[in-house]
Design an enzyme around this catalytic site. Structure first.
Site, PDB file in Angstrom:
ATOM      1  N   LYS A  67      33.057 -59.254  77.247  1.00 13.61           N
ATOM      2  CA  LYS A  67      33.864 -59.146  76.183  1.00 13.61           C
ATOM      3  C   LYS A  67      34.907 -59.764  76.216  1.00 13.61           C
ATOM      4  CE  LYS A  67      36.039 -56.803  80.593  1.00 13.61           C
ATOM      5  NZ  LYS A  67      37.078 -58.008  80.760  1.00 13.61           N
ATOM      6  N   ARG A  79      43.274 -52.176  84.991  1.00 17.27           N
ATOM      7  CA  ARG A  79      40.933 -52.499  85.939  1.00 17.27           C
ATOM      8  C   ARG A  79      41.010 -50.981  86.225  1.00 17.27           C
ATOM      9  NH1 ARG A  79      37.967 -57.055  86.964  1.00 17.27           N
ATOM     10  NH2 ARG A  79      39.664 -57.826  85.992  1.00 17.27           N
TER      11      ARG A  79
END
Ligand SMILES: [Zn+2]
Length: 223
Positions: A13, A88
């Site tokens: 990513k 996250r």
């Protein structure tokens, strides 16, 4: 567009975020880069972050959210951004939602990069970074096989491997990722923001899937 990219460490990513920001003309906001910069500058938050990063652990939410909050206030983030490595966990996602609600600028898309962990371990072991411009190379990819110096810099610096890109640290990070990040997937799916892409394959193949997912998000937002 305001975009979040989700995926395990080494899912590719970061590479896709670099390409996406070049295409969209918005900044890439990477928790990892912001933290490494704070560590390099030896700021109080940076010193606290360093102890956790050296142990292969995640830096605590208070530090990460503080750093992101400051970054999103910078003028270049007003037109959009690509968030890479944040949020996250659910607490970070809720903090982000609250920051964005305050300025009435909600997320447009959340894209999940799906890969298997054996592939991730291989990618991470091959990852090299230019210390000068930050370009990421992977010595296991055909395009960068055997490369030792940056192709983008005039004085071609020797590529470096991050100290946290080793096998033991990777295993630890993947287990932390599972525990902390998987609830995010359900969270964003429930909000109707999540799009999953197959992140196995070449950079160009994954990039094409990413563009399709973002186009679908943009279309859904207009509908
Ligand atoms: Zn470079």
């Amino acid at each position: 567009m305001r975009i979040v990219l989700l995926g395990a460490p080494g899912s590719g990513k970061g590479t896709q975020a670099q390409r996406l920001v070049a295409r969209l003309g918005v900044p890439q906001i990477s928790t990892g880069d912001l933290l490494r910069s704070a560590v390099a500058r030896g700021t109080p938050l940076g010193l606290r972050a360093k102890a956790a990063m050296d142990a292969g652990a995640l830096v605590n939410d208070e530090i990460v959210i503080g750093i992101i909050r400051e970054r999103l206030k910078e003028p270049d983030a007003a037109r959009g951004y690509v968030l890479d490595g944040f949020p996250r966990n659910l607490a970070q996602a809720q903090a982000l939602a609250s920051m964005l609600a305050d300025i009435q600028a909600p997320l447009d898309a959340v894209v999940l990069f799906e890969v298997d962990y054996a592939e991730i371990a291989r990618r991470i072991a091959g990852r090299r970074t230019c210390p000068n411009c930050g370009t990421i190379y992977n010595v296991h990819d055909a395009a960068s096989r055997g490369i030792t110096h940056c192709r983008n810099c005039d004085v071609a610096p020797l590529l470096t491997q991050r100290p946290d890109d080793n096998e033991q640290t990777v295993t630890r990070r993947l287990s932390v990722y599972d525990e902390q990040t998987l609830p995010l997937i359900g969270h964003y799916r429930a909000l109707g923001l999540l799009r999953s892409i197959n992140a196995m394959g070449s950079v160009a193949e994954v990039e094409s899937r990413l563009h399709k997912a973002l186009a679908a998000s943009a279309q859904a937002a207009r509908a």
